[in-house]
Design a protein around this motif. Structure first.
Motif, PDB file in Angstrom:
ATOM      1  N   HIS A   1       0.816  -1.217   0.000  1.00 25.92           N
ATOM      2  CA  HIS A   1       0.000   0.000   0.000  1.00 25.92           C
ATOM      3  C   HIS A   1       0.852   1.270   0.000  1.00 25.92           C
ATOM      4  CE1 HIS A   1      -3.990  -1.885   0.730  1.00 25.92           C
ATOM      5  NE2 HIS A   1      -3.258  -2.825   1.295  1.00 25.92           N
ATOM      6  N   ALA A   2       2.129   1.153   0.357  1.00 29.74           N
ATOM      7  CA  ALA A   2       2.980   2.341   0.447  1.00 29.74           C
ATOM      8  C   ALA A   2       4.104   2.339  -0.581  1.00 29.74           C
ATOM      9  CB  ALA A   2       3.572   2.433   1.859  1.00 29.74           C
ATOM     10  N   VAL A   3       4.057   1.425  -1.532  1.00 32.12           N
ATOM     11  CA  VAL A   3       5.125   1.319  -2.525  1.00 32.12           C
ATOM     12  C   VAL A   3       5.012   2.447  -3.551  1.00 32.12           C
ATOM     13  CG1 VAL A   3       5.939  -0.080  -4.470  1.00 32.12           C
ATOM     14  CG2 VAL A   3       5.480  -1.160  -2.271  1.00 32.12           C
ATOM     15  N   PRO A   4       6.091   3.192  -3.784  1.00 29.69           N
ATOM     16  CA  PRO A   4       6.051   4.255  -4.800  1.00 29.69           C
ATOM     17  C   PRO A   4       6.148   3.663  -6.202  1.00 29.69           C
ATOM     18  CG  PRO A   4       8.234   4.135  -3.816  1.00 29.69           C
ATOM     19  CD  PRO A   4       7.387   3.130  -3.076  1.00 29.69           C
ATOM     20  N   LEU A   5       5.116   3.860  -6.999  1.00 27.92           N
ATOM     21  CA  LEU A   5       5.115   3.351  -8.366  1.00 27.92           C
ATOM     22  C   LEU A   5       5.759   4.375  -9.294  1.00 27.92           C
ATOM     23  CD1 LEU A   5       1.450   1.965  -8.499  1.00 27.92           C
ATOM     24  CD2 LEU A   5       3.560   0.646  -8.136  1.00 27.92           C
ATOM     25  N   ALA A   6       6.663   3.902 -10.167  1.00 29.76           N
ATOM     26  CA  ALA A   6       7.302   4.802 -11.121  1.00 29.76           C
ATOM     27  C   ALA A   6       6.313   5.304 -12.152  1.00 29.76           C
ATOM     28  CB  ALA A   6       8.472   4.089 -11.801  1.00 29.76           C
ATOM     29  N   SER A   7       5.248   4.520 -12.396  1.00 32.99           N
ATOM     30  CA  SER A   7       4.177   4.923 -13.308  1.00 32.99           C
ATOM     31  C   SER A   7       2.876   4.351 -12.774  1.00 32.99           C
ATOM     32  CB  SER A   7       4.441   4.415 -14.724  1.00 32.99           C
ATOM     33  OG  SER A   7       4.430   2.997 -14.740  1.00 32.99           O
TER      34      SER A   7
ATOM     35  N   ALA B   1      -2.088  -0.490  -4.754  1.00 42.98           N
ATOM     36  CA  ALA B   1      -1.586  -1.624  -3.961  1.00 42.98           C
ATOM     37  C   ALA B   1      -1.704  -2.926  -4.739  1.00 42.98           C
ATOM     38  CB  ALA B   1      -2.341  -1.716  -2.646  1.00 42.98           C
ATOM     39  N   LEU B   2      -2.790  -3.082  -5.496  1.00 43.49           N
ATOM     40  CA  LEU B   2      -2.949  -4.269  -6.337  1.00 43.49           C
ATOM     41  C   LEU B   2      -1.863  -4.312  -7.415  1.00 43.49           C
ATOM     42  CD1 LEU B   2      -6.818  -4.154  -6.731  1.00 43.49           C
ATOM     43  CD2 LEU B   2      -5.554  -6.063  -5.715  1.00 43.49           C
ATOM     44  N   ALA B   3      -1.573  -3.160  -8.008  1.00 44.77           N
ATOM     45  CA  ALA B   3      -0.519  -3.098  -9.017  1.00 44.77           C
ATOM     46  C   ALA B   3       0.829  -3.454  -8.407  1.00 44.77           C
ATOM     47  CB  ALA B   3      -0.469  -1.703  -9.636  1.00 44.77           C
ATOM     48  N   ALA B   4       1.105  -2.919  -7.229  1.00 41.64           N
ATOM     49  CA  ALA B   4       2.365  -3.222  -6.554  1.00 41.64           C
ATOM     50  C   ALA B   4       2.472  -4.715  -6.248  1.00 41.64           C
ATOM     51  CB  ALA B   4       2.479  -2.399  -5.271  1.00 41.64           C
ATOM     52  N   ALA B   5       1.385  -5.301  -5.754  1.00 43.05           N
ATOM     53  CA  ALA B   5       1.396  -6.734  -5.450  1.00 43.05           C
ATOM     54  C   ALA B   5       1.650  -7.560  -6.704  1.00 43.05           C
ATOM     55  CB  ALA B   5       0.076  -7.142  -4.799  1.00 43.05           C
ATOM     56  N   ALA B   6       1.049  -7.162  -7.821  1.00 47.89           N
ATOM     57  CA  ALA B   6       1.247  -7.881  -9.073  1.00 47.89           C
ATOM     58  C   ALA B   6       2.717  -7.866  -9.478  1.00 47.89           C
ATOM     59  CB  ALA B   6       0.385  -7.259 -10.170  1.00 47.89           C
ATOM     60  N   ILE B   7       3.341  -6.707  -9.394  1.00 44.69           N
ATOM     61  CA  ILE B   7       4.745  -6.569  -9.788  1.00 44.69           C
ATOM     62  C   ILE B   7       5.652  -7.347  -8.838  1.00 44.69           C
ATOM     63  CG2 ILE B   7       6.618  -4.902 -10.054  1.00 44.69           C
ATOM     64  CD1 ILE B   7       4.379  -2.853 -10.850  1.00 44.69           C
ATOM     65  N   ARG B   8       5.385  -7.257  -7.534  1.00 46.52           N
ATOM     66  CA  ARG B   8       6.191  -7.972  -6.536  1.00 46.52           C
ATOM     67  C   ARG B   8       6.077  -9.478  -6.699  1.00 46.52           C
ATOM     68  NH1 ARG B   8       4.487 -10.258  -2.318  1.00 46.52           N
ATOM     69  NH2 ARG B   8       2.556  -9.030  -2.200  1.00 46.52           N
ATOM     70  N   GLU B   9       4.841  -9.978  -6.829  1.00 43.01           N
ATOM     71  CA  GLU B   9       4.643 -11.419  -6.962  1.00 43.01           C
ATOM     72  C   GLU B   9       5.262 -11.952  -8.257  1.00 43.01           C
ATOM     73  OE1 GLU B   9       3.379 -13.743  -5.030  1.00 43.01           O
ATOM     74  OE2 GLU B   9       2.650 -12.519  -3.356  1.00 43.01           O
ATOM     75  N   LEU B  10       5.146 -11.180  -9.325  1.00 42.49           N
ATOM     76  CA  LEU B  10       5.766 -11.594 -10.579  1.00 42.49           C
ATOM     77  C   LEU B  10       7.266 -11.763 -10.400  1.00 42.49           C
ATOM     78  CD1 LEU B  10       5.559 -12.088 -13.676  1.00 42.49           C
ATOM     79  CD2 LEU B  10       5.933  -9.621 -13.963  1.00 42.49           C
ATOM     80  N   TYR B  11       7.896 -10.810  -9.713  1.00 35.83           N
ATOM     81  CA  TYR B  11       9.341 -10.916  -9.502  1.00 35.83           C
ATOM     82  C   TYR B  11       9.678 -12.086  -8.575  1.00 35.83           C
ATOM     83  CZ  TYR B  11      14.116 -10.094  -8.230  1.00 35.83           C
ATOM     84  OH  TYR B  11      15.466 -10.283  -8.015  1.00 35.83           O
ATOM     85  N   GLU B  12       8.957 -12.209  -7.460  1.00 31.89           N
ATOM     86  CA  GLU B  12       9.265 -13.267  -6.506  1.00 31.89           C
ATOM     87  C   GLU B  12       9.134 -14.653  -7.128  1.00 31.89           C
ATOM     88  OE1 GLU B  12       7.802 -10.909  -2.445  1.00 31.89           O
ATOM     89  OE2 GLU B  12       6.666 -12.628  -3.187  1.00 31.89           O
ATOM     90  N   GLU B  13       8.086 -14.861  -7.904  1.00 32.80           N
ATOM     91  CA  GLU B  13       7.789 -16.209  -8.393  1.00 32.80           C
ATOM     92  C   GLU B  13       8.441 -16.551  -9.729  1.00 32.80           C
ATOM     93  OE1 GLU B  13       3.533 -16.801  -6.057  1.00 32.80           O
ATOM     94  OE2 GLU B  13       3.560 -16.842  -8.249  1.00 32.80           O
ATOM     95  N   THR B  14       8.887 -15.545 -10.480  1.00 31.32           N
ATOM     96  CA  THR B  14       9.492 -15.830 -11.789  1.00 31.32           C
ATOM     97  C   THR B  14      10.847 -15.168 -12.002  1.00 31.32           C
ATOM     98  OG1 THR B  14       8.544 -13.952 -13.012  1.00 31.32           O
ATOM     99  CG2 THR B  14       7.152 -15.917 -12.748  1.00 31.32           C
ATOM    100  N   GLY B  15      11.180 -14.160 -11.185  1.00 30.06           N
ATOM    101  CA  GLY B  15      12.411 -13.414 -11.396  1.00 30.06           C
ATOM    102  C   GLY B  15      12.311 -12.372 -12.489  1.00 30.06           C
ATOM    103  N   GLN B  16      11.129 -12.179 -13.040  1.00 33.45           N
ATOM    104  CA  GLN B  16      10.933 -11.208 -14.119  1.00 33.45           C
ATOM    105  C   GLN B  16      10.643  -9.820 -13.543  1.00 33.45           C
ATOM    106  OE1 GLN B  16      11.479 -11.886 -17.428  1.00 33.45           O
ATOM    107  NE2 GLN B  16      12.208 -13.843 -16.596  1.00 33.45           N
ATOM    108  N   VAL B  17      11.207  -8.816 -14.171  1.00 28.29           N
ATOM    109  CA  VAL B  17      11.145  -7.447 -13.643  1.00 28.29           C
ATOM    110  C   VAL B  17      10.239  -6.578 -14.504  1.00 28.29           C
ATOM    111  CG1 VAL B  17      12.476  -5.365 -13.117  1.00 28.29           C
ATOM    112  CG2 VAL B  17      13.461  -7.634 -12.675  1.00 28.29           C
ATOM    113  N   LEU B  18       9.145  -6.127 -13.916  1.00 28.73           N
ATOM    114  CA  LEU B  18       8.308  -5.109 -14.557  1.00 28.73           C
ATOM    115  C   LEU B  18       8.658  -3.795 -13.862  1.00 28.73           C
ATOM    116  CD1 LEU B  18       6.087  -4.396 -16.578  1.00 28.73           C
ATOM    117  CD2 LEU B  18       4.403  -4.852 -14.793  1.00 28.73           C
ATOM    118  N   GLY B  19       9.660  -3.110 -14.416  1.00 26.55           N
ATOM    119  CA  GLY B  19      10.156  -1.913 -13.763  1.00 26.55           C
ATOM    120  C   GLY B  19      10.878  -1.001 -14.722  1.00 26.55           C
ATOM    121  N   THR B  20      11.162   0.194 -14.231  1.00 26.04           N
ATOM    122  CA  THR B  20      11.968   1.159 -14.971  1.00 26.04           C
ATOM    123  C   THR B  20      13.234   1.405 -14.168  1.00 26.04           C
ATOM    124  OG1 THR B  20      10.806   2.994 -13.887  1.00 26.04           O
ATOM    125  CG2 THR B  20       9.970   2.268 -16.011  1.00 26.04           C
TER     126      THR B  20
END
Length: 235
Positions: A59-65, A86-105
């Motif tokens: 809920h407190a994660v700063p999104l770059a976009s 918060a849902l967007a942040a969770a999606a990005i975090r879970e994607l990284y944790e479970e696959t190692g893939q980075v949705l980021g800038t």
């Protein structure tokens, strides 16, 4: 009030985010999936998309976009106000944790929360703009875990990582692989995953957000198949 040290009530409905990563959508579309462990309480042995519950720190994660319109408005339908980021942040975090893939800038993050430190160490900030809200489903009553899950679609070309490298993934999902869309139903999947895949297959070559978002709601009284349109946002 629940004390921060109290255990999570696993019987409550938890908000969750799931990510469907699609590659080569115009030529030979494939979906990223993995298999849950045999001892998992929720959906053991099933092939699923990466995803999981929203954590407090999300809920407190700063999104770059931010999430783009109209998806941001549709996330607000029948939801707690302000839950979308918060849902967007969770999606990005879970994607990284479970696959190692980075949705980021590219960017530095000085004080990332504990669950975000590995992501921050990649030198990226979470990038929510590519997340396309395409489906929502509430787990039926009686299951060992219940989630109000929002499904997000992204194109693999929006990832800032090697899409064939899963070396940074946790062990929560095994057999991570890109599965051809025309043979994915031969895998052992949850029913709701098959429903979502049908929606994706129907619009695989259309990169625009759907006209409305299906919401498969299984509450304590009845099951409903609704559509989320999103309320008009002020200029």
């Amino acid at each position: 009030m629940t004390h921060p040290s109290d255990p999570i009530d696993k019987s409550q409905v938890r908000n969750a985010a799931t990510v469907i990563v699609l590659r080569d959508r115009m030529t030979a579309p494939r979906i990223l999936m993995g298999q849950r462990g045999a001892k998992a309480v929720f959906m053991p042995n099933k092939f699923v998309f990466p995803g999981g519950a929203v954590d407090k720190d999300d809920h407190a994660v700063p999104l770059a976009s931010p999430i783009a319109a109209p998806c941001a408005a549709r996330l607000e339908d029948d939801s707690a106000p302000g839950l979308g980021p918060a849902l967007a942040a969770a999606a990005i975090r879970e994607l990284y944790e479970e696959t190692g893939q980075v949705l980021g800038t590219p960017g530095t993050w000085a004080a990332a929360p504990p669950d975000w430190q590995a992501f921050a160490a990649t030198g990226h900030l979470p990038h929510a703009a590519p997340l396309q809200f395409v489906f929502r489903a509430l787990t039926p009553p009686g299951r060992p875990r219940r989630f109000d899950a929002r499904f997000f679609l992204i194109d693999a070309q929006d990832l800032n990582s090697d899409i064939d490298d899963f070396s940074a993934a946790s062990d929560e999902l095994s057999h991570l692989q890109w599965i051809e869309l025309d043979r994915v139903r031969s895998f052992d999947m949850p029913f709701i995953t098959e429903v979502v895949l049908s929606e994706i297959a129907a619009r695989v070559q259309d990169p625009t957000p759907p006209a409305s978002v299906p919401y498969f709601r299984n509450d304590d009284e009845e099951s409903l198949f609704l559509r989320l349109h999103g309320r008009p946002q002020p200029d």
